[in-house]
Design a protein around this motif. Structure first.
Motif, PDB file in Angstrom:
ATOM      1  N   ASN A 131      68.692  42.563  42.088  1.00 55.73           N
ATOM      2  CA  ASN A 131      69.598  43.124  41.082  1.00 55.73           C
ATOM      3  C   ASN A 131      70.464  44.251  41.635  1.00 55.73           C
ATOM      4  O   ASN A 131      71.664  44.326  41.353  1.00 55.73           O
ATOM      5  CB  ASN A 131      68.798  43.643  39.885  1.00 55.73           C
ATOM      6  CG  ASN A 131      68.036  42.551  39.172  1.00 55.73           C
ATOM      7  OD1 ASN A 131      68.539  41.458  39.009  1.00 55.73           O
ATOM      8  ND2 ASN A 131      66.819  42.839  38.767  1.00 55.73           N
ATOM      9  N   VAL A 132      69.839  45.134  42.410  1.00 56.99           N
ATOM     10  CA  VAL A 132      70.593  46.272  42.943  1.00 56.99           C
ATOM     11  C   VAL A 132      71.620  45.809  43.962  1.00 56.99           C
ATOM     12  O   VAL A 132      72.753  46.298  43.995  1.00 56.99           O
ATOM     13  CB  VAL A 132      69.640  47.319  43.556  1.00 56.99           C
ATOM     14  CG1 VAL A 132      70.439  48.477  44.147  1.00 56.99           C
ATOM     15  CG2 VAL A 132      68.661  47.839  42.511  1.00 56.99           C
ATOM     16  N   LEU A 133      71.238  44.844  44.788  1.00 57.37           N
ATOM     17  CA  LEU A 133      72.173  44.322  45.788  1.00 57.37           C
ATOM     18  C   LEU A 133      73.340  43.597  45.115  1.00 57.37           C
ATOM     19  O   LEU A 133      74.493  43.735  45.541  1.00 57.37           O
ATOM     20  CB  LEU A 133      71.449  43.384  46.756  1.00 57.37           C
ATOM     21  CG  LEU A 133      70.505  44.072  47.745  1.00 57.37           C
ATOM     22  CD1 LEU A 133      69.649  43.036  48.473  1.00 57.37           C
ATOM     23  CD2 LEU A 133      71.279  44.910  48.750  1.00 57.37           C
ATOM     24  N   PHE A 134      73.045  42.808  44.085  1.00 56.40           N
ATOM     25  CA  PHE A 134      74.124  42.155  43.344  1.00 56.40           C
ATOM     26  C   PHE A 134      75.040  43.210  42.717  1.00 56.40           C
ATOM     27  O   PHE A 134      76.267  43.069  42.727  1.00 56.40           O
ATOM     28  CB  PHE A 134      73.562  41.235  42.253  1.00 56.40           C
ATOM     29  CG  PHE A 134      73.071  39.907  42.754  1.00 56.40           C
ATOM     30  CD1 PHE A 134      73.909  39.049  43.437  1.00 56.40           C
ATOM     31  CD2 PHE A 134      71.764  39.508  42.538  1.00 56.40           C
ATOM     32  CE1 PHE A 134      73.471  37.812  43.902  1.00 56.40           C
ATOM     33  CE2 PHE A 134      71.302  38.283  42.995  1.00 56.40           C
ATOM     34  CZ  PHE A 134      72.151  37.430  43.678  1.00 56.40           C
ATOM     35  N   SER A 135      74.450  44.274  42.181  1.00 59.66           N
ATOM     36  CA  SER A 135      75.249  45.347  41.594  1.00 59.66           C
ATOM     37  C   SER A 135      76.110  46.040  42.640  1.00 59.66           C
ATOM     38  O   SER A 135      77.239  46.453  42.356  1.00 59.66           O
ATOM     39  CB  SER A 135      74.330  46.375  40.919  1.00 59.66           C
ATOM     40  OG  SER A 135      73.635  45.797  39.844  1.00 59.66           O
ATOM     41  N   ALA A 136      75.558  46.174  43.848  1.00 64.23           N
ATOM     42  CA  ALA A 136      76.309  46.814  44.929  1.00 64.23           C
ATOM     43  C   ALA A 136      77.563  46.023  45.279  1.00 64.23           C
ATOM     44  O   ALA A 136      78.574  46.599  45.693  1.00 64.23           O
ATOM     45  CB  ALA A 136      75.425  46.980  46.158  1.00 64.23           C
ATOM     46  N   MET A 137      77.510  44.700  45.096  1.00 62.98           N
ATOM     47  CA  MET A 137      78.704  43.880  45.346  1.00 62.98           C
ATOM     48  C   MET A 137      79.813  44.230  44.356  1.00 62.98           C
ATOM     49  O   MET A 137      80.988  44.315  44.730  1.00 62.98           O
ATOM     50  CB  MET A 137      78.352  42.397  45.238  1.00 62.98           C
ATOM     51  CG  MET A 137      77.532  41.847  46.384  1.00 62.98           C
ATOM     52  SD  MET A 137      77.323  40.067  46.203  1.00 62.98           S
ATOM     53  CE  MET A 137      75.563  39.966  46.007  1.00 62.98           C
ATOM     54  N   PHE A 138      79.421  44.433  43.098  1.00 64.25           N
ATOM     55  CA  PHE A 138      80.409  44.839  42.090  1.00 64.25           C
ATOM     56  C   PHE A 138      80.911  46.256  42.371  1.00 64.25           C
ATOM     57  O   PHE A 138      82.086  46.553  42.150  1.00 64.25           O
ATOM     58  CB  PHE A 138      79.799  44.748  40.686  1.00 64.25           C
ATOM     59  CG  PHE A 138      79.640  43.348  40.185  1.00 64.25           C
ATOM     60  CD1 PHE A 138      80.673  42.725  39.505  1.00 64.25           C
ATOM     61  CD2 PHE A 138      78.471  42.643  40.399  1.00 64.25           C
ATOM     62  CE1 PHE A 138      80.548  41.427  39.034  1.00 64.25           C
ATOM     63  CE2 PHE A 138      78.326  41.339  39.939  1.00 64.25           C
ATOM     64  CZ  PHE A 138      79.362  40.720  39.248  1.00 64.25           C
ATOM     65  N   LEU A 139      80.024  47.101  42.871  1.00 63.48           N
ATOM     66  CA  LEU A 139      80.444  48.457  43.241  1.00 63.48           C
ATOM     67  C   LEU A 139      81.497  48.412  44.340  1.00 63.48           C
ATOM     68  O   LEU A 139      82.513  49.119  44.263  1.00 63.48           O
ATOM     69  CB  LEU A 139      79.228  49.273  43.706  1.00 63.48           C
ATOM     70  CG  LEU A 139      79.524  50.666  44.280  1.00 63.48           C
ATOM     71  CD1 LEU A 139      80.189  51.560  43.248  1.00 63.48           C
ATOM     72  CD2 LEU A 139      78.227  51.306  44.799  1.00 63.48           C
ATOM     73  N   THR A 140      81.277  47.595  45.361  1.00 66.25           N
ATOM     74  CA  THR A 140      82.246  47.520  46.468  1.00 66.25           C
ATOM     75  C   THR A 140      83.600  46.990  45.995  1.00 66.25           C
ATOM     76  O   THR A 140      84.642  47.508  46.404  1.00 66.25           O
ATOM     77  CB  THR A 140      81.719  46.638  47.619  1.00 66.25           C
ATOM     78  OG1 THR A 140      81.420  45.324  47.133  1.00 66.25           O
ATOM     79  CG2 THR A 140      80.476  47.230  48.245  1.00 66.25           C
ATOM     80  N   SER A 141      83.584  45.985  45.122  1.00 67.02           N
ATOM     81  CA  SER A 141      84.864  45.445  44.643  1.00 67.02           C
ATOM     82  C   SER A 141      85.577  46.436  43.735  1.00 67.02           C
ATOM     83  O   SER A 141      86.812  46.532  43.757  1.00 67.02           O
ATOM     84  CB  SER A 141      84.655  44.096  43.931  1.00 67.02           C
ATOM     85  OG  SER A 141      83.878  44.249  42.770  1.00 67.02           O
ATOM     86  N   ASP A 142      84.815  47.204  42.937  1.00 72.65           N
ATOM     87  CA  ASP A 142      85.439  48.220  42.076  1.00 72.65           C
ATOM     88  C   ASP A 142      86.020  49.360  42.900  1.00 72.65           C
ATOM     89  O   ASP A 142      87.118  49.859  42.604  1.00 72.65           O
ATOM     90  CB  ASP A 142      84.415  48.773  41.075  1.00 72.65           C
ATOM     91  CG  ASP A 142      84.134  47.805  39.935  1.00 72.65           C
ATOM     92  OD1 ASP A 142      84.825  46.774  39.857  1.00 72.65           O
ATOM     93  OD2 ASP A 142      83.225  48.075  39.138  1.00 72.65           O
ATOM     94  N   ILE A 143      85.300  49.783  43.936  1.00 71.73           N
ATOM     95  CA  ILE A 143      85.833  50.818  44.830  1.00 71.73           C
ATOM     96  C   ILE A 143      87.083  50.309  45.536  1.00 71.73           C
ATOM     97  O   ILE A 143      88.082  51.026  45.668  1.00 71.73           O
ATOM     98  CB  ILE A 143      84.770  51.263  45.857  1.00 71.73           C
ATOM     99  CG1 ILE A 143      83.657  52.036  45.163  1.00 71.73           C
ATOM    100  CG2 ILE A 143      85.403  52.136  46.947  1.00 71.73           C
ATOM    101  CD1 ILE A 143      82.498  52.398  46.067  1.00 71.73           C
TER     102      ILE A 143
END
Length: 241
Positions: free
Chosen positions: A63-75
């Motif tokens: 879950n955290v790794l999947f969330s990190a993907m969204f974090l990178t795209s938002d950044i």
């Protein structure tokens, strides 16, 4: 064993993984976001095979790794624009496909009689094709939607309040929470239908989305920090000859 070890590890992983995203950005700039997208998408598709109990819920890891993907795209959207954000998505797609080909080739070999790893690798990666195909299909839909939604929220807040810098938290959470809901429902049914019971899948969806809400809200300070890092980099560039 420590009674709340899973909960502690999950909370710690949010801070550690999100901090690594920022460190990659600080060192490599947009290439650091590309790097973290590739690492997270490969690692998440392995980690998601692990089923644990935490916070009174049954959930898969990843879950955290999947969330990190969204974090990178938002950044990427916030700092570098839609084109760079879409590039992170395309790199995630490429990483999934390449990893699928490589991981499946491992099982074609006949192991040596002294081999101790082949059985474990086969157990783990025999499930990988379905997971990666499910992940890839959902990833394309959800990540492209996330990039689109982020910029739609940005257009709305800029038009409404006349300032493109304000309301970062709204465009960040407004895009991610919707994208994560779509991601959670589609991925878990595609990946685990026939493997787990419907009740277990629904339980996993609920628990995963609860975790995604927490991780989405937790990533907001990191997006603000990313903007500070980026602004500082731009100032240094102006000072240096």
């Amino acid at each position: 064993m420590f009674p709340f070890i899973n909960e502690v590890l999950l909370v710690a992983s949010i801070f550690v993984i999100y901090s690594i995203v920022l460190a990659s950005l600080a060192i490599f700039r947009e290439k650091g976001l590309y790097l973290m997208t590739i690492i997270c998408t490969i690692a998440a598709n392995i980690e998601v095979l692990i089923l644990v109990n935490a916070f009174g819920m049954e959930m898969t890891l990843g879950n955290v790794l999947f969330s990190a993907m969204f974090l990178t795209s938002d950044i990427a959207s916030e700092l570098y624009g839609k084109k760079v954000a879409k590039t992170t998505v395309l790199l995630g797609i490429a990483a999934n496909i390449i990893f699928l080909i490589i991981s499946q080739s491992w099982m074609l070999y006949v192991p040596n009689e002294n081999d101790f790893a082949h059985g474990a690798i086969k157990t783990v990666f025999s499930n990988t094709p379905r997971l990666i195909i499910a992940s890839l299909s959902v990833y394309v839909v959800c990540q492209l939607f996330d990039v689109w939604a982020y910029h739609k929220w940005w257009e709305f807040t800029t038009k409404k309040f006349g300032d493109s810098k304000k309301f970062l938290w709204l465009r960040n959470n407004g895009s991610t929470l919707i994208s994560q809901l779509i991601n959670t429902v589609l991925f878990n049914f595609a990946a685990f239908l026939g493997t787990y019971s419907i009740g277990t899948i629904i339980s996993i969806i609920i628990s995963c989305y609860v975790i995604f809400i927490i991780t989405a809200l937790a990533d907001t300070p990191f997006v603000y920090l990313a903007r500070l890092i980026h602004n500082r980099q731009l100032k240094i560039e102006k000072i240096l000859p």
